[in-house]
Motif scaffolding. Sequence first.
Motif, PDB file in Angstrom:
ATOM      1  N   LEU A   1       0.850  -1.174   0.000  1.00  0.00           N
ATOM      2  CA  LEU A   1       0.000   0.000   0.000  1.00  0.00           C
ATOM      3  C   LEU A   1       0.889   1.226   0.000  1.00  0.00           C
ATOM      4  O   LEU A   1       1.936   1.226   0.614  1.00  0.00           O
ATOM      5  CB  LEU A   1      -0.860  -0.014   1.267  1.00  0.00           C
ATOM      6  CG  LEU A   1      -1.642  -1.301   1.464  1.00  0.00           C
ATOM      7  CD1 LEU A   1      -1.998  -1.498   2.923  1.00  0.00           C
ATOM      8  CD2 LEU A   1      -2.890  -1.272   0.604  1.00  0.00           C
TER       9      LEU A   1
ATOM     10  N   ARG B   1      -5.427  11.674   9.390  1.00  0.00           N
ATOM     11  CA  ARG B   1      -5.128  12.916   8.675  1.00  0.00           C
ATOM     12  C   ARG B   1      -3.888  12.742   7.797  1.00  0.00           C
ATOM     13  O   ARG B   1      -3.856  13.157   6.643  1.00  0.00           O
ATOM     14  CB  ARG B   1      -4.926  14.039   9.695  1.00  0.00           C
ATOM     15  CG  ARG B   1      -4.569  15.360   9.074  1.00  0.00           C
ATOM     16  CD  ARG B   1      -4.557  16.462  10.117  1.00  0.00           C
ATOM     17  NE  ARG B   1      -4.199  17.708   9.504  1.00  0.00           N
ATOM     18  CZ  ARG B   1      -2.944  18.193   9.466  1.00  0.00           C
ATOM     19  NH1 ARG B   1      -1.971  17.518  10.038  1.00  0.00           N
ATOM     20  NH2 ARG B   1      -2.701  19.330   8.863  1.00  0.00           N
ATOM     21  N   ARG B   2      -2.880  12.098   8.344  1.00  0.00           N
ATOM     22  CA  ARG B   2      -1.657  11.848   7.571  1.00  0.00           C
ATOM     23  C   ARG B   2      -1.950  10.980   6.344  1.00  0.00           C
ATOM     24  O   ARG B   2      -1.426  11.215   5.251  1.00  0.00           O
ATOM     25  CB  ARG B   2      -0.659  11.134   8.473  1.00  0.00           C
ATOM     26  CG  ARG B   2       0.728  11.619   8.381  1.00  0.00           C
ATOM     27  CD  ARG B   2       1.628  10.808   9.285  1.00  0.00           C
ATOM     28  NE  ARG B   2       1.809  11.407  10.594  1.00  0.00           N
ATOM     29  CZ  ARG B   2       2.562  12.472  10.820  1.00  0.00           C
ATOM     30  NH1 ARG B   2       3.170  13.074   9.840  1.00  0.00           N
ATOM     31  NH2 ARG B   2       2.699  12.947  12.051  1.00  0.00           N
ATOM     32  N   MET B   3      -2.783   9.961   6.535  1.00  0.00           N
ATOM     33  CA  MET B   3      -3.127   9.073   5.413  1.00  0.00           C
ATOM     34  C   MET B   3      -3.902   9.842   4.344  1.00  0.00           C
ATOM     35  O   MET B   3      -3.660   9.684   3.147  1.00  0.00           O
ATOM     36  CB  MET B   3      -3.978   7.895   5.915  1.00  0.00           C
ATOM     37  CG  MET B   3      -3.251   6.987   6.893  1.00  0.00           C
ATOM     38  SD  MET B   3      -4.334   5.724   7.625  1.00  0.00           S
ATOM     39  CE  MET B   3      -4.346   4.519   6.299  1.00  0.00           C
TER      40      MET B   3
ATOM     41  N   ALA C   1       4.746   9.656   2.784  1.00  0.00           N
ATOM     42  CA  ALA C   1       4.567  10.911   3.522  1.00  0.00           C
ATOM     43  C   ALA C   1       4.495  12.076   2.545  1.00  0.00           C
ATOM     44  O   ALA C   1       5.306  12.186   1.629  1.00  0.00           O
ATOM     45  CB  ALA C   1       5.731  11.095   4.490  1.00  0.00           C
TER      46      ALA C   1
ATOM     47  N   LEU D   1      -9.391   2.747   1.741  1.00  0.00           N
ATOM     48  CA  LEU D   1      -8.878   2.465   3.090  1.00  0.00           C
ATOM     49  C   LEU D   1      -9.090   3.651   4.021  1.00  0.00           C
ATOM     50  O   LEU D   1      -9.464   3.478   5.181  1.00  0.00           O
ATOM     51  CB  LEU D   1      -7.386   2.130   3.025  1.00  0.00           C
ATOM     52  CG  LEU D   1      -7.039   0.687   2.717  1.00  0.00           C
ATOM     53  CD1 LEU D   1      -5.554   0.553   2.394  1.00  0.00           C
ATOM     54  CD2 LEU D   1      -7.379  -0.199   3.896  1.00  0.00           C
TER      55      LEU D   1
ATOM     56  N   LEU E   1     -11.435   3.307   7.398  1.00  0.00           N
ATOM     57  CA  LEU E   1     -10.905   3.595   8.743  1.00  0.00           C
ATOM     58  C   LEU E   1     -11.502   4.884   9.305  1.00  0.00           C
ATOM     59  O   LEU E   1     -11.832   4.958  10.488  1.00  0.00           O
ATOM     60  CB  LEU E   1      -9.385   3.755   8.688  1.00  0.00           C
ATOM     61  CG  LEU E   1      -8.519   2.519   8.573  1.00  0.00           C
ATOM     62  CD1 LEU E   1      -7.060   2.943   8.459  1.00  0.00           C
ATOM     63  CD2 LEU E   1      -8.689   1.601   9.773  1.00  0.00           C
TER      64      LEU E   1
ATOM     65  N   HIS F   1      -5.662   8.201  16.625  1.00  0.00           N
ATOM     66  CA  HIS F   1      -6.371   7.783  15.414  1.00  0.00           C
ATOM     67  C   HIS F   1      -6.531   8.952  14.446  1.00  0.00           C
ATOM     68  O   HIS F   1      -6.282   8.822  13.246  1.00  0.00           O
ATOM     69  CB  HIS F   1      -7.745   7.220  15.779  1.00  0.00           C
ATOM     70  CG  HIS F   1      -7.693   5.788  16.205  1.00  0.00           C
ATOM     71  ND1 HIS F   1      -8.181   4.768  15.437  1.00  0.00           N
ATOM     72  CD2 HIS F   1      -7.185   5.204  17.311  1.00  0.00           C
ATOM     73  CE1 HIS F   1      -7.984   3.617  16.054  1.00  0.00           C
ATOM     74  NE2 HIS F   1      -7.388   3.846  17.204  1.00  0.00           N
ATOM     75  N   LEU F   2      -6.959  10.071  14.990  1.00  0.00           N
ATOM     76  CA  LEU F   2      -7.232  11.236  14.149  1.00  0.00           C
ATOM     77  C   LEU F   2      -5.968  11.719  13.435  1.00  0.00           C
ATOM     78  O   LEU F   2      -5.984  11.979  12.221  1.00  0.00           O
ATOM     79  CB  LEU F   2      -7.811  12.345  15.050  1.00  0.00           C
ATOM     80  CG  LEU F   2      -8.367  13.589  14.398  1.00  0.00           C
ATOM     81  CD1 LEU F   2      -9.360  13.244  13.303  1.00  0.00           C
ATOM     82  CD2 LEU F   2      -9.037  14.468  15.457  1.00  0.00           C
ATOM     83  N   ALA F   3      -4.874  11.813  14.181  1.00  0.00           N
ATOM     84  CA  ALA F   3      -3.623  12.301  13.581  1.00  0.00           C
ATOM     85  C   ALA F   3      -3.148  11.346  12.490  1.00  0.00           C
ATOM     86  O   ALA F   3      -2.624  11.776  11.453  1.00  0.00           O
ATOM     87  CB  ALA F   3      -2.551  12.464  14.665  1.00  0.00           C
ATOM     88  N   THR F   4      -3.358  10.051  12.701  1.00  0.00           N
ATOM     89  CA  THR F   4      -2.934   9.062  11.705  1.00  0.00           C
ATOM     90  C   THR F   4      -3.810   9.131  10.457  1.00  0.00           C
ATOM     91  O   THR F   4      -3.310   9.103   9.326  1.00  0.00           O
ATOM     92  CB  THR F   4      -2.974   7.651  12.314  1.00  0.00           C
ATOM     93  OG1 THR F   4      -2.168   7.632  13.497  1.00  0.00           O
ATOM     94  CG2 THR F   4      -2.452   6.613  11.340  1.00  0.00           C
TER      95      THR F   4
ATOM     96  N   PHE G   1       1.222   4.818   1.207  1.00  0.00           N
ATOM     97  CA  PHE G   1       0.841   6.000   1.977  1.00  0.00           C
ATOM     98  C   PHE G   1       2.078   6.849   2.242  1.00  0.00           C
ATOM     99  O   PHE G   1       2.353   7.239   3.366  1.00  0.00           O
ATOM    100  CB  PHE G   1       0.142   5.597   3.278  1.00  0.00           C
ATOM    101  CG  PHE G   1      -1.284   5.164   3.066  1.00  0.00           C
ATOM    102  CD1 PHE G   1      -2.287   6.104   2.952  1.00  0.00           C
ATOM    103  CD2 PHE G   1      -1.611   3.822   2.939  1.00  0.00           C
ATOM    104  CE1 PHE G   1      -3.608   5.709   2.734  1.00  0.00           C
ATOM    105  CE2 PHE G   1      -2.920   3.427   2.721  1.00  0.00           C
ATOM    106  CZ  PHE G   1      -3.923   4.375   2.618  1.00  0.00           C
TER     107      PHE G   1
END
Lengths: 350, 383
Positions: free
Chosen positions: B5, B294-296, B9, B316, B320, B289-292, B7
């Motif tokens: 996958l 957002r990064r995705m 940065a 995905l 999520l 969860h939120l920060a992750t 993702f």
Amino acid sequence: MLFDAACRLFEEGAGKECRLAAEQGEFPEALWVKLADAGFLHPSVPEELGGVGGDALDEFAILRAAGRHAVPGPLADTMLAGWLAAACGVKVPEGPLAVAPVNFTDRLRLHKAAGNYKLEGEARRVAWASAAREVLLVAETGDGGSALVRLEPGGIRRAREANMAGEPRETLAFRNFSLGASLVTKVEVADLRERLLQRGAAMRAALMAGALEGVLARAVTYAGERVQFGRAIGKFQAVQQELAKLAGQTAAALTAAEGAYGAISRGGDSLAAIAVAKARVGEAAGIGAAIGHQVHGAMGFTHEHDLHFLTRRLWSWRDEFGNEARWQIVLGRAAARAGGEGLWPMVSAI
Amino acid sequence: MYQGLNFEAVSLPPGAEAFRAEVKSFIHEHLAGMKPVARADSWNGFSAEFSRKLGARGWIGMTWPKKYGGAERSALERYVLLEELLAAGAPVGAHWIADRQSGPLLLRFGTEAQRAEFLPRIARGELYMCIGMSEPDSGSDLAAVRTRAVRSNEGWRVNGRKLWTSYAHRCHGMILFCRTGAKEEDRHGGMSQFLVDLDWPGITIRPILNIAGEHHFNEIIFEDVLVPFDRLVGQEGQGWAQVMNELAFERSGPERFLSAFALFQELVRALGPEPGERAEAAIGRLVAHLATLRRMSISVAGQLQAGRTPDVEAALVKDLGTGFEQELPEVARLLLESEPFAGSADGFAAALAQTMYYAPSFTLRGGTREILRGIIARGLGLR
């Protein structure tokens, strides 16, 4: 790409025999030579201190690959010791290394005593201490500073344990332990122990993200090969839905772990990004290991099958260097202090 | 075969933080004093006045060419705008679909005349669009649509029914997805898209109240509606491929994890600065969860900007993200002694009720969770 190169090296040099032997207490010497030759031990330590002089993201790439291939031996722990030495301005010692303390409760204290020093305290669950050429310890000096203490493991009272993956974990006990001044480097950093734990947490997150990738790749392959009711089990929607969930947890874990290393690489305060990584990846580890096993059925529950090398590591690593709750509280405390208005600015700055 | 996958940065561009400050001050100026229950409406909130103000700032269609009323800003700057608006609970529902989907569709597949006529009005915040996909017998199975357009001398004659059409009663137009060809072996063939004015003769719009008792949904009946030839969008028979193209944009945006943010904010506000370890762990978990997510989501936005189509990654993010939104009220309600009531004077109780009412829709709209996981499974090489 460094990740691919590391994967190739681990595929060739860290097979099942090597992993099993390591669990029986045999140090993976041949693999270790390859790791050292490839420059994988201290990727982000400056060259003048004995490292490769690369970026923190190189460390992420190597650890992700090591996690994916369940590489045996103290790679991450030696890397962490290298980081600690470099953070104290000390040239990184040769060979496999260990660090202590490795959890939030243990503290070591250093006192001056007649020209020498005395070390007090206990460090539990230290990784690979007996196999290390040196153990690097962080002790508090009582004057608001910290000290790096370098010891050979032979002289330390040790009690051997292991984690669920059979990786050695040992309790080191120091009572009125005398050591010479040449073994002590004082640093003006009050929170050296906290920074060590943060870096250790980032490393475990990177390892776990890689291990989850390994679980996903194995589960997808297995679901395509295993036939029941006349077709590959991966053709059943019920199995597909579980694998999609596993993919989501894996993707979140990789993103969170890389995010931590991105923050470390940029410099400045990386505490929140590391806390996000250890909390989120640790949660993904539990969910992902469970799905991996469910898809593999009874086959994956045997010692014969390779899956457990990954899942036993996931179950171990999520509790090392602070479990999810520990890091969630770090984030939750910051969020509560930020308050309703400050919540979004806090999240969007991570 | 499973290839992994992506993702990678993606960093927000230089100047993004200055732009963020600009957006924040705009929000402060125009939305100060907005009640938590209204903020909890998130992108369901409908305000033509607010949409026109955004349009006047150049913040609708902001990535589009200037000649169509756009501002030629980057997709990542737009991302900053969207996340700030959503985090503030701004009422963006009026122009949301036109900005996110209809406009980009016209830019990509529309005729020059269609672009020139519609895009500037969308960008000014004056023209609102809805999505004409679902039907009574075509929910997740979009290829089962029965609404049909038949070519005649004057134009296309449309008959059929569309369902679950949000804000059709307040929008000006619809991108209609319907059948134009015979049923073929390839069940995705013979579909087309049209740009339809909702005030044309033969169109009846009937309200359908949702479980909160609110009117967002509609049923739309087409009876011999005449659609001029020049309102065909893209190519006849290519509707399926065109629609699939929209989905990566639809599924990975910040609206897929910020729908319940107003509740999170009220929770943190109500808990106060020292809520104790149990609450700290619970809200810290949500932050992780939120920060992750957002990064995705930013990673997918960056890949879209680079011209790739990360549709599995987008699915995905939505799977999520909507799971997170749905879990939020369940976590929140156990941290404070409070009973959910949308009419409450207490901001937390009101936002909790509003979020709970809408939570079931999070994993339905824009592709159900099960459909998304099917897409992910295909990406993994399982089907």
